[in-house]
Design an enzyme around this catalytic site. Sequence first.
Site, PDB file in Angstrom:
ATOM      1  N   GLY A  90       7.986  11.287  11.338  1.00 31.27           N
ATOM      2  CA  GLY A  90       7.566  10.334  12.368  1.00 31.27           C
ATOM      3  C   GLY A  90       6.566   9.383  11.732  1.00 31.27           C
ATOM      4  N   GLY A 145      11.873  20.503   8.468  1.00 27.50           N
ATOM      5  CA  GLY A 145      11.126  20.593   9.726  1.00 27.50           C
ATOM      6  C   GLY A 145      11.787  19.797  10.821  1.00 27.50           C
ATOM      7  N   CYS A 149       5.366   4.449   9.670  1.00 25.72           N
ATOM      8  CA  CYS A 149       5.949   3.865   8.454  1.00 25.72           C
ATOM      9  C   CYS A 149       7.409   4.205   8.239  1.00 25.72           C
ATOM     10  CB  CYS A 149       5.114   4.281   7.253  1.00 25.72           C
ATOM     11  SG  CYS A 149       3.446   3.640   7.367  1.00 25.72           S
ATOM     12  N   GLU A 191       0.859  -1.193   0.000  1.00 30.04           N
ATOM     13  CA  GLU A 191       0.000   0.000   0.000  1.00 30.04           C
ATOM     14  C   GLU A 191       0.893   1.240   0.000  1.00 30.04           C
ATOM     15  OE1 GLU A 191       1.187   0.852   4.084  1.00 30.04           O
ATOM     16  OE2 GLU A 191       0.028   2.131   2.746  1.00 30.04           O
TER      17      GLU A 191
HETATM   18  C1  UDX Z   1       4.070   7.570   4.400  1.00 34.53           C
HETATM   19  C2  UDX Z   1       4.176   7.530   2.881  1.00 34.53           C
HETATM   20  O1  UDX Z   1       3.981   8.849   2.378  1.00 34.53           O
HETATM   21  C3  UDX Z   1       3.100   6.592   2.313  1.00 34.53           C
HETATM   22  O2  UDX Z   1       3.247   6.500   0.911  1.00 34.53           O
HETATM   23  C4  UDX Z   1       3.288   5.206   2.945  1.00 34.53           C
HETATM   24  O3  UDX Z   1       2.314   4.301   2.452  1.00 34.53           O
HETATM   25  C5  UDX Z   1       3.190   5.313   4.446  1.00 34.53           C
HETATM   26  O4  UDX Z   1       4.158   6.234   4.951  1.00 34.53           O
HETATM   27  P1  UDX Z   1       2.596   8.741   6.228  1.00 34.53           P
HETATM   28  O5  UDX Z   1       3.664   8.218   7.136  1.00 34.53           O
HETATM   29  O6  UDX Z   1       1.180   8.516   6.570  1.00 34.53           O
HETATM   30  O7  UDX Z   1       2.828   8.118   4.732  1.00 34.53           O
HETATM   31  O8  UDX Z   1       2.773  10.327   6.135  1.00 34.53           O
HETATM   32  P2  UDX Z   1       3.582  11.321   5.205  1.00 34.53           P
HETATM   33  O9  UDX Z   1       2.655  12.327   4.726  1.00 34.53           O
HETATM   34  O10 UDX Z   1       4.420  10.590   4.228  1.00 34.53           O
HETATM   35  O11 UDX Z   1       4.561  12.050   6.271  1.00 34.53           O
HETATM   36  C6  UDX Z   1       5.485  11.245   6.962  1.00 34.53           C
HETATM   37  C7  UDX Z   1       6.273  12.152   7.902  1.00 34.53           C
HETATM   38  O12 UDX Z   1       7.158  12.985   7.140  1.00 34.53           O
HETATM   39  C8  UDX Z   1       5.416  13.090   8.750  1.00 34.53           C
HETATM   40  O13 UDX Z   1       5.971  13.154  10.065  1.00 34.53           O
HETATM   41  C9  UDX Z   1       5.577  14.438   8.050  1.00 34.53           C
HETATM   42  O14 UDX Z   1       5.466  15.523   8.961  1.00 34.53           O
HETATM   43  C10 UDX Z   1       7.005  14.345   7.524  1.00 34.53           C
HETATM   44  N1  UDX Z   1       7.278  15.154   6.340  1.00 34.53           N
HETATM   45  C11 UDX Z   1       6.603  14.896   5.193  1.00 34.53           C
HETATM   46  C12 UDX Z   1       8.267  16.131   6.404  1.00 34.53           C
HETATM   47  O15 UDX Z   1       8.877  16.352   7.448  1.00 34.53           O
HETATM   48  N2  UDX Z   1       8.558  16.859   5.294  1.00 34.53           N
HETATM   49  C13 UDX Z   1       7.900  16.641   4.113  1.00 34.53           C
HETATM   50  O16 UDX Z   1       8.190  17.348   3.141  1.00 34.53           O
HETATM   51  C14 UDX Z   1       6.889  15.637   4.060  1.00 34.53           C
END
Ligand code: UDX
Length: 446
Positions: free
Chosen positions: A260, A256, A263, A154
Amino acid sequence: MRIGVFGAGYVGLVTAVCLAELGHLLQVVEVDERKVEKLNNGTNTIYEPGLDELLESNIGRGNIYFTNDSRSVIEHSEVIFLCVGTPPMPDGSADLSQIETAVQDIIRYTRADEYKLVVVKSTVPVGTSKWVREIIHNETRDRRINIEVASNPEFLREGTAVSDFMNPDRIVMGVVSERARTILGSVYESFECPKIFTTPETSEIIKYAANSFLATKISFINMVADLCEEVGADVSLVAEGMGYDKRIGREFLRAGIGFGGSCFPKDLQAFLHVGKSKSLDFGLLEQVISINEQRPVRVVSKLTSHLNGLNGKLITVLGLAFKSNTDDVRESPAAKLIKLLVQEGAVVKATDPLSIDNFKRMYPDLVEKVSFFENANEAIGGSHAAIVVTDWKEYKNLDWRRIRERMIRPIVYDTRNFLNAEEMLGCNFEYLAIGKNYTQMTGTLV
Ligand code: UDX
């Protein structure tokens, strides 16, 4: 099609409800009986925008049913998705015990002359599908049953999971037979997106490689942010300047306090573990992890020097979820930050619109050390500093001008570069951000 799903967590519940919405008949195995009862009454058990309505309507249409009886689900289903947890073990490898338990049930309850396609959707190390096939082969030699295994990772982001499921960039399917290819292909028949049919091993690696690369982009821009702070450059404009290059892209270059969630941290550790187990140099991932782990440390160090020490200082943490639009606090940067603040003797207040209860449950050792507030305005009053950790929209809309008058020191540390810098500077805040140094910056912000 008659489809079974093991696990009604963030992935399993979204997968099951969306497949039901597409017209399949779903039965879902969930071990937590309270969850089963809530879900069968149409009450959602996770916060995921858009899921409540889909769950309710498909329960109403009788397209989906939840139970803790795995036998009935297995007997109902031609295709069975495994969406169970694969949490990290102490050495970073993935714990596959929930996968094994589900597979043993499927072996036990598949009747003679029946065919089942087991589809591993949980994020698993490369080779897991092969391992499952071997378990099935060894335990069903003398039985006329045919259980095949496929991989279908996924790519759902929490907070946009329903939309991500219904509008995927691509669907990856790792299969070992034409029959499995046809059956799994028909599950996703209604999707127009690119469909990649490959081997299970390639499919499993696509998932880990994709997540690890996204995490690498984040740690890369956070590394660049550190330089920007030293020389008075603006990391957001650096990211923008980079992102116009189609080979780089604009996404996942937001500097940032780090990534976290359930995943990225887990998948990086598992991918690193797999690389090391093959005696390969996956040191790049170690650096990605190290840069990420340094983010909260760097924030506390900068705040400490800005306040000449944190002992006895009242610090408010705005946001506990690992990102906005979710109540998930797993591997939340806020938890790491709060532990460091407490170690420095700060008096910590924390607020979050959705996640306080989850936070208290996941980090019980912090409950006595933090004062929690439902209301952000209330939480910030009387503080020496407020740290924005989660990009909740409501923090943009706070009346910062009024808030400033109620703070002991007007320090706002925006660790998501999320607030309007000009507005904050215009309100005479001591506004700190990531990869920007307003005391050094020359010229005006674009
Ligand atoms: C992620 C993947 O995006 C997704 O494809 C996979 O299936 C599951 O893991 P998710 O963990 O739900 O999804 O959130 P995501 O939006 O990817 O953000 C992950 C982390 O990265 C968050 O803590 C977010 O704050 C951080 N982040 C994201 C950043 O610090 N900078 C960014 O530019 C993008």
